[in-house]
Design a protein around this motif. Structure first.
Motif, PDB file in Angstrom:
ATOM      1  N   ALA A 168      -4.308   6.561  -7.016  1.00 18.75           N
ATOM      2  CA  ALA A 168      -5.711   6.562  -7.441  1.00 18.75           C
ATOM      3  C   ALA A 168      -6.635   7.083  -6.345  1.00 18.75           C
ATOM      4  O   ALA A 168      -7.679   7.685  -6.637  1.00 18.75           O
ATOM      5  N   LEU A 169      -6.251   6.890  -5.081  1.00 17.46           N
ATOM      6  CA  LEU A 169      -7.143   7.226  -3.974  1.00 17.46           C
ATOM      7  C   LEU A 169      -7.024   8.676  -3.510  1.00 17.46           C
ATOM      8  O   LEU A 169      -8.038   9.302  -3.156  1.00 17.46           O
ATOM      9  N   VAL A 170      -5.811   9.206  -3.486  1.00 22.06           N
ATOM     10  CA  VAL A 170      -5.610  10.553  -2.938  1.00 22.06           C
ATOM     11  C   VAL A 170      -6.445  11.609  -3.665  1.00 22.06           C
ATOM     12  O   VAL A 170      -7.061  12.475  -3.016  1.00 22.06           O
ATOM     13  N   PRO A 171      -6.548  11.585  -4.997  1.00 20.26           N
ATOM     14  CA  PRO A 171      -7.400  12.581  -5.664  1.00 20.26           C
ATOM     15  C   PRO A 171      -8.885  12.474  -5.290  1.00 20.26           C
ATOM     16  O   PRO A 171      -9.639  13.434  -5.460  1.00 20.26           O
ATOM     17  N   LEU A 172      -9.271  11.307  -4.740  1.00 21.89           N
ATOM     18  CA  LEU A 172     -10.658  11.123  -4.307  1.00 21.89           C
ATOM     19  C   LEU A 172     -10.871  11.519  -2.856  1.00 21.89           C
ATOM     20  O   LEU A 172     -11.956  11.316  -2.306  1.00 21.89           O
ATOM     21  N   GLY A 173      -9.820  12.068  -2.244  1.00 18.48           N
ATOM     22  CA  GLY A 173      -9.962  12.550  -0.868  1.00 18.48           C
ATOM     23  C   GLY A 173      -9.592  11.557   0.204  1.00 18.48           C
ATOM     24  O   GLY A 173      -9.894  11.777   1.391  1.00 18.48           O
ATOM     25  N   PHE A 174      -8.907  10.488  -0.155  1.00 15.77           N
ATOM     26  CA  PHE A 174      -8.512   9.484   0.829  1.00 15.77           C
ATOM     27  C   PHE A 174      -7.204   9.875   1.508  1.00 15.77           C
ATOM     28  O   PHE A 174      -6.320  10.460   0.889  1.00 15.77           O
ATOM     29  N   GLU A 175      -7.095   9.521   2.782  1.00 12.92           N
ATOM     30  CA  GLU A 175      -5.833   9.665   3.515  1.00 12.92           C
ATOM     31  C   GLU A 175      -5.373   8.296   3.984  1.00 12.92           C
ATOM     32  O   GLU A 175      -6.187   7.450   4.381  1.00 12.92           O
ATOM     33  N   ALA A 176      -4.062   8.052   3.908  1.00 12.92           N
ATOM     34  CA  ALA A 176      -3.489   6.774   4.331  1.00 12.92           C
ATOM     35  C   ALA A 176      -3.195   6.822   5.824  1.00 12.92           C
ATOM     36  O   ALA A 176      -2.658   7.816   6.328  1.00 12.92           O
ATOM     37  N   VAL A 177      -3.533   5.733   6.531  1.00 13.53           N
ATOM     38  CA  VAL A 177      -3.307   5.682   7.971  1.00 13.53           C
ATOM     39  C   VAL A 177      -2.546   4.399   8.324  1.00 13.53           C
ATOM     40  O   VAL A 177      -2.776   3.335   7.752  1.00 13.53           O
ATOM     41  N   ASP A 178      -1.608   4.532   9.268  1.00 15.20           N
ATOM     42  CA  ASP A 178      -0.874   3.398   9.833  1.00 15.20           C
ATOM     43  C   ASP A 178      -1.423   3.169  11.237  1.00 15.20           C
ATOM     44  O   ASP A 178      -0.989   3.804  12.201  1.00 15.20           O
ATOM     45  N   LEU A 179      -2.369   2.264  11.363  1.00 15.38           N
ATOM     46  CA  LEU A 179      -3.105   2.120  12.611  1.00 15.38           C
ATOM     47  C   LEU A 179      -2.253   1.575  13.751  1.00 15.38           C
ATOM     48  O   LEU A 179      -2.516   1.883  14.922  1.00 15.38           O
ATOM     49  N   GLU A 180      -1.226   0.776  13.425  1.00 10.63           N
ATOM     50  CA  GLU A 180      -0.416   0.199  14.498  1.00 10.63           C
ATOM     51  C   GLU A 180       0.363   1.267  15.260  1.00 10.63           C
ATOM     52  O   GLU A 180       0.871   1.007  16.357  1.00 10.63           O
ATOM     53  N   ARG A 181       0.436   2.460  14.711  1.00  7.36           N
ATOM     54  CA  ARG A 181       1.133   3.555  15.389  1.00  7.36           C
ATOM     55  C   ARG A 181       0.190   4.383  16.262  1.00  7.36           C
ATOM     56  O   ARG A 181       0.622   5.342  16.909  1.00  7.36           O
ATOM     57  N   LEU A 182      -1.093   4.041  16.268  1.00  6.09           N
ATOM     58  CA  LEU A 182      -2.094   4.831  16.986  1.00  6.09           C
ATOM     59  C   LEU A 182      -2.611   4.086  18.210  1.00  6.09           C
ATOM     60  O   LEU A 182      -2.636   2.856  18.242  1.00  6.09           O
ATOM     61  N   SER A 183      -3.069   4.833  19.192  1.00  3.70           N
ATOM     62  CA  SER A 183      -3.755   4.230  20.329  1.00  3.70           C
ATOM     63  C   SER A 183      -5.104   3.693  19.890  1.00  3.70           C
ATOM     64  O   SER A 183      -5.619   4.052  18.808  1.00  3.70           O
ATOM     65  N   VAL A 184      -5.700   2.847  20.706  1.00  4.04           N
ATOM     66  CA  VAL A 184      -7.043   2.356  20.389  1.00  4.04           C
ATOM     67  C   VAL A 184      -8.026   3.522  20.345  1.00  4.04           C
ATOM     68  O   VAL A 184      -8.894   3.592  19.461  1.00  4.04           O
ATOM     69  N   ALA A 185      -7.900   4.454  21.275  1.00  3.98           N
ATOM     70  CA  ALA A 185      -8.806   5.603  21.302  1.00  3.98           C
ATOM     71  C   ALA A 185      -8.734   6.388  19.998  1.00  3.98           C
ATOM     72  O   ALA A 185      -9.768   6.820  19.463  1.00  3.98           O
ATOM     73  N   ALA A 186      -7.523   6.573  19.471  1.00  3.67           N
ATOM     74  CA  ALA A 186      -7.372   7.302  18.210  1.00  3.67           C
ATOM     75  C   ALA A 186      -7.965   6.523  17.050  1.00  3.67           C
ATOM     76  O   ALA A 186      -8.556   7.104  16.129  1.00  3.67           O
ATOM     77  N   GLN A 187      -7.829   5.204  17.065  1.00  2.54           N
ATOM     78  CA  GLN A 187      -8.415   4.384  16.007  1.00  2.54           C
ATOM     79  C   GLN A 187      -9.939   4.446  16.046  1.00  2.54           C
ATOM     80  O   GLN A 187     -10.600   4.552  15.004  1.00  2.54           O
ATOM     81  N   VAL A 188     -10.498   4.383  17.239  1.00 10.89           N
ATOM     82  CA  VAL A 188     -11.954   4.482  17.382  1.00 10.89           C
ATOM     83  C   VAL A 188     -12.437   5.812  16.821  1.00 10.89           C
ATOM     84  O   VAL A 188     -13.429   5.880  16.076  1.00 10.89           O
ATOM     85  N   ASP A 189     -11.729   6.882  17.155  1.00 18.95           N
ATOM     86  CA  ASP A 189     -12.124   8.215  16.696  1.00 18.95           C
ATOM     87  C   ASP A 189     -12.093   8.312  15.168  1.00 18.95           C
ATOM     88  O   ASP A 189     -13.013   8.868  14.554  1.00 18.95           O
TER      89      ASP A 189
END
Length: 349
Positions: free
Chosen positions: A245-266
Motif C-alpha cells: 500500500a505504501l510503495v505506490p505512494l512513494g514510500f521507501e522501507a528503511v532498517d535503521l538498526e543497520r545505519l549509523s546515527v549520522a545516517a539516521q539523522v540525515d
C-alpha cells in the motif's frame, strides 16, 4: 515486608561490611538531603509545564565519596543509601529499585578526581540513550562542573558514535558494562532531563542543536516506512501488505538498526512523512522538520505516548493508528492497509 527485611539487613551489616552491605534505604528529596549533608547542589530548571505534563526540576549534585552501582549507574551516598531522584527505576516508585533488594554489593573500585554519571536505566535502548542519558551531559555543562571522567556505557555502536560526536575523549570514559561498584573522590550526579519516557522540549532542542548541524537546511521530501522485522516485540506480521500500500505512494522501507546515527539523522532531517510501528527508530522523529507527518502503529494490547510527546515538541503532525494485536506477550500486530491508506490520505491533503 521484603523491603523492610533488606533495610534491616543493611543497617545491621553496614558497620561491618561497609560498601558491600545491602543498602540501608533511599533518599527521596535530593535537594533536602544536600542541604542537610552540605553537598554541592545546583538547580537548573524549576518544574515547568510541557504540554499536558509538568516536567520535574533539573539539577546537579556533587557527592564526596559517592558510589555507583551496576551498568545503569545507581548513585549511592556515603551513608549507604540510594539517591533516588538521580537513580530512578524504569517503572514504578523508587522503593522498587533493583539495587534496594541486593543481598550484598560488589567490592568497590576507586576512581580519583571528579566522576560524572551519565548512565541510566535502559541505556541499551536507543530512545532512552538519546532522551535520558545524553542530555545529562548538557546538564553538567550548564552546572559548570569540572569533570575528570564520565561513567557511561560503551557496548553499542550508537553509544560510542554519539559520545564521539559530543567530543568526549575515550580516555576519560569509564565503561559501566559490568556488574560492579565504583567509589569516586567526587561523584557528580545530574538529574535526568525529565520523566523517563516523557522527553522534554529542552531535550529535543539539545538533540537538534547537537546532531542536526547543516542537515536542518535540507528539503523535506522523503516518505519513510520504518521496519521492525529484526525486533523481538511489536513486529508487523503483515508488513508486505503494508508495503504494497505504501510503495505506490512513494514510500521507501528503511532498517535503521543497520545505519549509523549520522545516517539516521540525515534521513529524518529530509523526511516529509514517517510511518511505522512504535519502536526505538521513531526516536529520530526529533530530527524531522516542523510540519512533518508521523503515523504510528500501536497494538491494542500496548500503549506508550512517548513519540506523540516528541512530535508535539518538534511541531510534527501526529496520528496514532490502533493495530490488531496477535500476541499479548510480544504485542506483534496486524495493520489494516485500508485504514492506513485512509489515514495517509487525510495527512497528505
Amino acid at each position: 515486608m521484603r523491603y523492610l527485611a533488606c533495610r534491616m539487613a543493611g543497617w545491621l551489616q553496614f558497620p561491618f561490611m561497609g560498601a558491600q552491605a545491602p543498602l540501608r534505604g533511599h533518599v527521596v528529596d535530593t535537594r533536602a538531603y544536600a542541604r542537610r549533608s552540605g553537598l554541592e547542589f545546583t538547580e537548573l530548571d524549576p518544574p515547568r509545564p510541557q504540554g499536558s505534563r509538568t516536567a520535574p526540576a533539573t539539577f546537579v549534585t556533587v557527592v564526596p565519596q559517592g558510589r555507583l552501582l551496576f551498568d545503569y549507574g545507581a548513585v549511592v551516598t556515603p551513608d549507604h543509601r540510594l539517591l533516588g531522584e538521580v537513580s530512578p527505576p524504569l517503572g514504578g516508585p523508587v522503593w522498587m529499585h533493583r539495587a534496594l533488594y541486593e543481598r550484598g554489593l560488589p567490592r568497590p573500585e576507586r576512581v580519583a578526581g571528579t566522576l560524572a554519571v551519565l548512565s541510566s536505566q535502559a541505556h541499551q535502548r536507543y530512545f532512552h540513550w538519546m532522551t535520558d542519558v545524553l542530555p545529562r551531559i548538557e546538564l553538567l555543562r550548564r552546572a559548570d562542573v569540572a569533570v575528570d571522567h564520565y561513567a557511561v556505557n560503551l557496548q553499542a555502536p550508537f553509544q560510542r558514535e554519539t559520545l564521539a560526536w559530543l567530543g568526549l575523549p575515550p580516555d576519560r570514559l569509564i565503561d559501566l558494562s559490568r556488574e560492579g561498584q565504583i567509589v569516586a573522590d567526587r561523584l557528580a550526579a545530574p538529574s535526568l532531563p525529565g520523566e523517563i519516557g516523557a522527553p522534554t522540549w529542552e531535550t529535543c532542542r539539545f538533540l537538534r542543536e547537537t546532531f542536526l548541524l547543516g542537515a536542518a537546511d535540507r528539503r523535506p521530501e522523503l516518505r519513510l516506512y520504518v521496519r521492525r522485522r529484526d525486533a523481538l516485540t511489536r513486529r508487523v506480521v503483515n508488513e508486505e501488505e503494508v508495503l504494497a500500500a505504501l510503495v505506490p505512494l512513494g514510500f521507501e522501507a528503511v532498517d535503521l538498526e543497520r545505519l549509523s546515527v549520522a545516517a539516521q539523522v540525515d534521513l529524518f532531517a529530509r523526511a516529509a512523512v514517517v510511518v511505522g510501528p512504535h519502536g526505538a527508530g521513531m526516536t529520530n522523529l526529533v530530527f524531522c522538520p516542523p510540519g512533518a507527518g508521523l503515523v504510528e502503529f500501536m497494538p491494542r494490547t500496548y500503549f506508550n505516548p512517548c513519540f506523540e510527546i516528541l512530535a508535539g515538541h518538534v511541531g510534527a503532525r501526529y496520528r496514532r493508528l490502533p493495530a490488531e494485536s496477535v500476541s499479548a506477550k510480544t504485542h506483534d500486530q496486524w495493520m489494516d492497509p485500508a485504514v492506513l491508506e485512509r489515514a495517509l490520505a487525510e495527512l497528505l491533503r
